[in-house]
Design a protein around this motif. Sequence first.
Motif, PDB file in Angstrom:
ATOM      1  N   VAL A  13       0.851  -1.187   0.000  1.00 51.17           N
ATOM      2  CA  VAL A  13       0.000   0.000   0.000  1.00 51.17           C
ATOM      3  C   VAL A  13       0.891   1.243   0.000  1.00 51.17           C
ATOM      4  CG1 VAL A  13      -1.717   1.295   1.309  1.00 51.17           C
ATOM      5  CG2 VAL A  13      -1.879  -1.198   1.160  1.00 51.17           C
ATOM      6  N   THR A  16      -3.427   5.570   1.683  1.00 53.85           N
ATOM      7  CA  THR A  16      -4.796   5.269   2.061  1.00 53.85           C
ATOM      8  C   THR A  16      -5.462   6.566   2.468  1.00 53.85           C
ATOM      9  OG1 THR A  16      -4.179   3.065   2.830  1.00 53.85           O
ATOM     10  CG2 THR A  16      -6.275   3.928   3.605  1.00 53.85           C
ATOM     11  N   THR A  21      -7.643   3.465  -1.661  1.00 55.03           N
ATOM     12  CA  THR A  21      -6.353   2.883  -1.290  1.00 55.03           C
ATOM     13  C   THR A  21      -5.581   2.705  -2.588  1.00 55.03           C
ATOM     14  OG1 THR A  21      -7.267   1.716   0.604  1.00 55.03           O
ATOM     15  CG2 THR A  21      -5.185   0.887  -0.253  1.00 55.03           C
ATOM     16  N   ASP A  23      -2.338   0.859  -4.131  1.00 56.55           N
ATOM     17  CA  ASP A  23      -1.270  -0.105  -3.877  1.00 56.55           C
ATOM     18  C   ASP A  23      -0.537  -0.424  -5.167  1.00 56.55           C
ATOM     19  OD1 ASP A  23      -2.523  -3.332  -4.227  1.00 56.55           O
ATOM     20  OD2 ASP A  23      -3.848  -1.616  -4.353  1.00 56.55           O
TER      21      ASP A  23
END
Length: 173
Positions: A13, A16, A21, A23
């Motif tokens: 990740v 956030t 989010t 990643d």
Amino acid sequence: MGITESPVAEDGVLATTPAYTLDTHKLSHPVESYGYRLTEPDGRRMLPERLAAHGIKGPDVGRIQREGTVDGVSLDDVSEARRGQRFAFIMDTRLCEGVEKLAEGCDLLAIESTFLDEDEQLAVDHGHLTAGQAARVAQEAGVRHLVLTHFSQRYSEPAEFERQARAAGFEGS
């Protein structure tokens, strides 16, 4: 608001926020390359017919979303669970585990298809995908919408990429 450099050194990740989010996963290319995936949090979809049936309207719609109940009517009575949308961006790679992980369950996948299928060995040698490979990844991952990009200029008919992707079995749009 400025631009902040954030070098990527490993899978995981990157950011956030309440809205998403972000990643990344390492890809397979002659130079280091990473792909990215944005995932929206799961939420609720308000159902107008149920809201109307329970007499919930105007400011009470926002209130039931915030508080969970209004006049004995619960949020579950007037809405349903909604999976967050997922978008992946995959460039400069041959087939690898990172491609599969990033594509899994995406609503929208933008993925390279530098070569046509007849040049698969060139694709492997140079760290790229063919149109058919990209489409098979999308089909196996359950992708809803596929965008092919990063085409080699050696080909004069861009429509051939779509034809090969469809021939490979991609059934989405």
